[in-house]
Scaffold this motif. Sequence first.
Motif, mmCIF file in Angstrom:
data_model
loop_
_atom_site.group_PDB
_atom_site.id
_atom_site.type_symbol
_atom_site.label_atom_id
_atom_site.label_comp_id
_atom_site.label_asym_id
_atom_site.label_seq_id
_atom_site.Cartn_x
_atom_site.Cartn_y
_atom_site.Cartn_z
ATOM 1 N N ARG A 99 0.827 -1.211 0.000
ATOM 2 C CA ARG A 99 0.000 0.000 0.000
ATOM 3 C C ARG A 99 0.861 1.261 0.000
ATOM 4 O O ARG A 99 0.517 2.256 -0.648
ATOM 5 C CB ARG A 99 -0.963 -0.013 1.194
ATOM 6 N N ARG A 100 1.979 1.219 0.702
ATOM 7 C CA ARG A 100 2.887 2.380 0.685
ATOM 8 C C ARG A 100 3.427 2.607 -0.729
ATOM 9 O O ARG A 100 3.465 3.734 -1.220
ATOM 10 C CB ARG A 100 4.050 2.157 1.661
ATOM 11 N N LEU A 101 3.829 1.527 -1.377
ATOM 12 C CA LEU A 101 4.356 1.632 -2.740
ATOM 13 C C LEU A 101 3.277 2.087 -3.719
ATOM 14 O O LEU A 101 3.514 2.921 -4.591
ATOM 15 C CB LEU A 101 4.923 0.277 -3.182
ATOM 16 N N ALA A 102 2.069 1.518 -3.565
ATOM 17 C CA ALA A 102 0.969 1.845 -4.476
ATOM 18 C C ALA A 102 0.594 3.318 -4.386
ATOM 19 O O ALA A 102 0.299 3.961 -5.400
ATOM 20 C CB ALA A 102 -0.241 0.968 -4.171
ATOM 21 N N SER A 103 0.610 3.858 -3.180
ATOM 22 C CA SER A 103 0.242 5.264 -2.987
ATOM 23 C C SER A 103 1.155 6.192 -3.777
ATOM 24 O O SER A 103 0.748 7.287 -4.176
ATOM 25 C CB SER A 103 0.304 5.625 -1.498
ATOM 26 N N GLU A 104 2.383 5.731 -4.034
ATOM 27 C CA GLU A 104 3.364 6.566 -4.735
ATOM 28 C C GLU A 104 3.470 6.240 -6.214
ATOM 29 O O GLU A 104 3.791 7.117 -7.022
ATOM 30 C CB GLU A 104 4.749 6.376 -4.102
ATOM 31 N N GLN A 105 3.195 4.984 -6.615
ATOM 32 C CA GLN A 105 3.598 4.546 -7.950
ATOM 33 C C GLN A 105 2.491 3.946 -8.819
ATOM 34 O O GLN A 105 2.723 3.697 -10.002
ATOM 35 C CB GLN A 105 4.713 3.502 -7.819
ATOM 36 N N LEU A 106 1.307 3.696 -8.289
ATOM 37 C CA LEU A 106 0.289 2.974 -9.044
ATOM 38 C C LEU A 106 -0.253 3.795 -10.208
ATOM 39 O O LEU A 106 -0.581 4.966 -10.053
ATOM 40 C CB LEU A 106 -0.867 2.600 -8.109
ATOM 41 N N LYS A 107 -0.357 3.147 -11.379
ATOM 42 C CA LYS A 107 -0.887 3.816 -12.569
ATOM 43 C C LYS A 107 -1.862 2.880 -13.280
ATOM 44 O O LYS A 107 -1.722 1.663 -13.222
ATOM 45 C CB LYS A 107 0.248 4.193 -13.530
ATOM 46 N N PRO A 108 -2.863 3.439 -13.982
ATOM 47 C CA PRO A 108 -3.839 2.602 -14.685
ATOM 48 C C PRO A 108 -3.233 1.938 -15.918
ATOM 49 O O PRO A 108 -2.270 2.443 -16.503
ATOM 50 C CB PRO A 108 -4.926 3.600 -15.097
#
Length: 250
Positions: A99-108
Amino acid sequence: MLNSHETESNRCSLSQLAPLEAILFDIDGTLCDSDPLHYIAFRELLQEVGFNGGVPITEEFFVENIGGKHNDDICKILFPNQDLQKSLKFMDDKEAMFRRLASEQLKPVNGLHKLCKWIEDHGFKRAAVTNAPRENAELMISILGLTNFFELLVVGGECNRAKPFPDPYLKALETIKASPEHTIVFEDSVSGIKAGVAAGMPVVGLPTRNPGHLLMEAGANFLIKDYDDPKLWTALEELDSLAAGTMVTP
């Protein structure tokens, strides 16, 4: 006898679904390319606990043993002789790191919002169906700006059985009151495709991180690179034409 072009054209058709009622999406690897973030989290935390003698896991190991699976099943694969509660604590730590990584790096995935607008414009029912923990799923949907898009989120761990069993997809169909004969599923994993097929629906596969031939062997109708893929839009335009009663045969 069909020639190869006709065979490919038929296989990529979704015409049997007309009139379309609903579209169901997996989340990880289907709405977003999240597997690299899961891989990083697993690799780092497994190394910390001395898994595999402290040698980092490979991407191939991740694809074969982890990707698309429910956390309980992953625990059994990674820690077959360890107390389940201790294994689940490891998974909780891993999900927090994800979740920490996703908050910074997640893209569609490319073209996702174009497809979502098409779905909204047509008024189709829609749901997200995932093996991810609810906290992860809700975070990813929020980051992608789709909180108000989905009518329903079904979490495999909250069903009697998670994917690859059909239960999560059957629950989605029942809740949004859609027929499997008029619903498409988008999936990126073998377990997810098996679940959609077992629930009686055609599945469009995205080989985001998983080998395409494995997705086809699992029962995908056809594969698309992303939601900008012309194959997908040709199939959707065909459905539009059938719904409007203007389908013209070549």
